[in-house]
Scaffold this motif. Structure first.
Motif: not given
Length: 207
Positions: A154-163, A175-185
């Motif tokens: 979850n932290w990496l989803a935030f850091w990679l996309s927002c920072v 991260l092998n995560l669904r887009a919806a999970n990234i937005y939520f995280a």
């Protein structure tokens, strides 16, 4: 490893660090306060052209001055904003430090000292530099705390996309995560960061 500044999040710790600084025995308040503001002063001083050795001396002089006068400042009805007061102390101590060096007997490099002094004395940009570095420090401290309590993906989803600015599609593949999970995280991490930053800001408000 948990940062000392963020080590204790009890109501007592979060309650107005500034209001507790008049007590020299309140070591936790001083530790937290110095942890927040030391990097701010160091980075602003570096931007003003001061050398590393002078910056170390400056930080020590600022904290000595704050310790000696914060009680008097808190009793003033016209005390104003704390960070403005701290900026004045830092600027005055920087001027004093460089002035002493410029007038030292058998000194050398006088023109360089005079140039440094001129940059420090100039108030252009000091307020904005100080505020920018203060905000940067709050974010770093908040990020340290939030990362410790957040699942790594979850932290990496935030850091990679927002920072780091990767697209959601890139983060999804990485991260092998669904887009919806990234937005939520990243939404949850950002909300938590804002809350922790607000708690840190409230430490600078007198009761």
């Amino acid at each position: 490893m948990r940062s000392n500044v963020m080590a204790d999040s009890s109501p007592k710790t979060q309650y107005s660090l500034i209001g507790r600084l008049h007590d020299p025995k309140d070591l936790l308040a001083w530790e937290n306060f110095v942890g927040i503001y030391t990097p701010v002063i160091e980075r602003v001083a570096a931007k003003r052209g001061m050398q590393a050795a002078d910056i170390d001396n400056l930080v020590q002089e600022v904290w000595i001055t704050v310790a000696n006068h914060v009680g008097e400042w808190m009793e003033r009805e016209d005390r104003g904003d704390f960070r403005a007061w701290l900026r004045r102390i830092a600027n005055n101590q920087a001027v004093n430090l460089l002035t002493r060096r410029a007038t030292r007997p058998w000194g050398h490099g006088g023109s360089e000292v005079e140039h440094e002094l001129a940059r420090v004395v100039s108030r252009e940009g000091i307020e904005s530099h100080f505020e920018i570095e203060y905000r940067r420090t709050l974010f770093v401290l908040a990020a340290q705390k939030v990362r410790e309590e957040t699942a790594e993906h979850n932290w990496l989803a935030f850091w990679l996309s927002c920072v780091e600015g990767l697209s959601v599609e890139q983060v999804s593949r990485k991260l092998n995560l669904r887009a919806a999970n990234i937005y939520f995280a990243r939404s949850r991490v950002m909300a938590r960061l804002k809350k922790v930053v607000k708690q840190l800001e409230e430490q600078d408000e007198l009761p």
